[in-house]
Enzyme design. Structure first.
Site, PDB file in Angstrom:
ATOM      1  N   ARG A 270      29.599  47.416  36.009  1.00  0.00           N
ATOM      2  CA  ARG A 270      30.505  46.365  35.573  1.00  0.00           C
ATOM      3  C   ARG A 270      31.863  46.607  36.221  1.00  0.00           C
ATOM      4  NH1 ARG A 270      27.815  48.102  30.850  1.00  0.00           N
ATOM      5  NH2 ARG A 270      26.513  46.479  29.859  1.00  0.00           N
TER       6      ARG A 270
ATOM      7  N   LYS B 166      30.339  49.839  28.122  1.00  0.00           N
ATOM      8  CA  LYS B 166      30.813  49.104  26.945  1.00  0.00           C
ATOM      9  C   LYS B 166      30.375  49.829  25.674  1.00  0.00           C
ATOM     10  CE  LYS B 166      30.147  44.662  26.965  1.00  0.00           C
ATOM     11  NZ  LYS B 166      29.455  43.354  27.116  1.00  0.00           N
TER      12      LYS B 166
ATOM     13  N   HIS C 107      31.046  40.461  39.518  1.00  0.00           N
ATOM     14  CA  HIS C 107      29.846  40.642  38.698  1.00  0.00           C
ATOM     15  C   HIS C 107      28.565  40.269  39.434  1.00  0.00           C
ATOM     16  CE1 HIS C 107      28.598  41.699  34.641  1.00  0.00           C
ATOM     17  NE2 HIS C 107      27.697  40.739  34.679  1.00  0.00           N
TER      18      HIS C 107
ATOM     19  N   ARG D 165      26.289  43.032  40.591  1.00  0.00           N
ATOM     20  CA  ARG D 165      25.450  43.600  39.532  1.00  0.00           C
ATOM     21  C   ARG D 165      24.136  42.817  39.424  1.00  0.00           C
ATOM     22  NH1 ARG D 165      26.017  46.633  34.806  1.00  0.00           N
ATOM     23  NH2 ARG D 165      25.221  45.717  32.877  1.00  0.00           N
TER      24      ARG D 165
END
Length: 335
Positions: free
Chosen positions: A162, A188, A262, A265
């Site tokens: 991320r 996270k 992003h 990813r």
């Protein structure tokens, strides 16, 4: 106005006790919830023509919260996902209100009945290997900024990190001296994970740190901005946009694609899936809390197969334009 309906003490206890001490929320969560509630309070103050400091809890009723959520979508053009994230912060605060001040339970209960809005889940966008390589090759390697940009893009592409994880790594998070080099990502919700890193990324990271005179045991940021501090999210986005602008001169199709940090990813996840890596492994690699999040890549891969079949002569409703062979029929049965 009764004291139990005052807004300020409830907000203070929510951030100082509920989030920080009781839930041990991460700084990112605290910042996100703070922004959501600040926006709600400013909206209420403007709507009621009052100063924010004079607002009471009863002013933040269900109708006002719904009006605030509507404004996010209609005037601010926020997505449904963003709208739901703001609502999650508001509901978290009113759950605290219901427990901390029983006399305000009715106000809290009405807000807590606001449902999460269902959103249409689109097929995940991703880039091909050639497109990813074009973006990585775009920065000018003759400048220090260009070498930093290339290494950052390479890091995103090879690790699937991320943006917050990539910009947050320090030199001591790298283990490049091992037979199988690794990087520790701080994910996270305080969920850390170790990701393997390939040789080309090891070389780029080693060169980048060597230029800045940073040893691997130091707690100094790997990717820095103009002030020699951790690269910001805005800076990361700017690096990607700069690479897209340059790579589009060679591959014009890149200019029309929704490319953000992003997307690297998503692109790595699709490459892993298409190489035969199972969803549970991809889930662990990307740090998804639930495998359901990872399943969207499988859905995107099925969509790619459907598009290929359409080009071969089968329409979106599977109406046959030609007589398909047995292999195509078996593929259709498996979708």
């Amino acid at each position: 106005m009764s004291e139990h309906l005052l807004l300020a003490p409830l907000l203070e206890s929510y951030f100082r006790r509920r989030l920080t001490k009781q839930r041990n929320a991460t700084p990112a969560t605290v910042a996100s919830y703070r922004d959501a509630l600040r926006m709600l309070i400013l909206f209420a103050a403007a709507r009621l023509r009052r100063k924010p400091a004079t607002l009471a809890l009863e002013d933040l009723d269900r109708d006002l919260v719904l009006a605030f959520l509507d404004e996010l979508e209609e005037k601010r053009n926020n997505s449904v996902a963003t709208r739901n994230a703001r609502l999650a912060a508001i509901r978290s605060f009113f759950q605290h209100v219901a427990g901390a001040d029983p006399a305000s339970f009715g106000v809290a209960q009405r807000v807590l009945t606001i449902p999460i809005k269902r959103a249409h889940i689109e097929v995940t966008h991703h880039l091909s290997k050639a497109e990813v390589d074009a973006l990585i090759a775009a920065p000018d390697q003759r400048t220090s900024r260009g070498r930093r940009d290339r290494t950052f893009l390479l890091f995103l592409a090879r690790t699937g990190a991320r943006v917050s994880e990539a910009i947050g790594i320090n030199a001591n998070d790298l283990r490049v001296e091992r037979p199988h080099p690794q990087v520790l990502l701080h994910g996270k919700g305080r969920r850390d994970r170790v990701i393997p890193i390939p040789k080309d990324l090891v070389r780029a990271l080693t060169t980048l740190l060597g230029e800045r005179g940073i040893a691997l045991h130091e707690t100094r940021p790997v990717f820095v901005g103009a002030h020699n501090e951790h690269l910001t999210r805005f800076g990361a986005t700017h690096i990607v946009r700069r690479a897209v602008a340059k790579a589009a001169a060679i591959r014009p199709d890149l200019a029309d694609k929704p490319i953000s940090p992003h997307i690297f990813r998503h692109s790595l996840a699709m490459r892993l899936l298409q190489s035969g890596v199972d969803l549970l492994t991809i889930q662990a690699w990307l740090g998804h809390a639930q495998v359901a999040t990872t399943h969207r890549y499988a859905a995107a891969d099925v969509e790619m197969m459907r598009k290929g079949l359409e080009k071969a002569g089968i329409d979106g409703n599977y109406g046959v334009r030609f007589q398909p062979n047995d292999a195509v029929l078996q593929l259709l049965d498996s979708i």
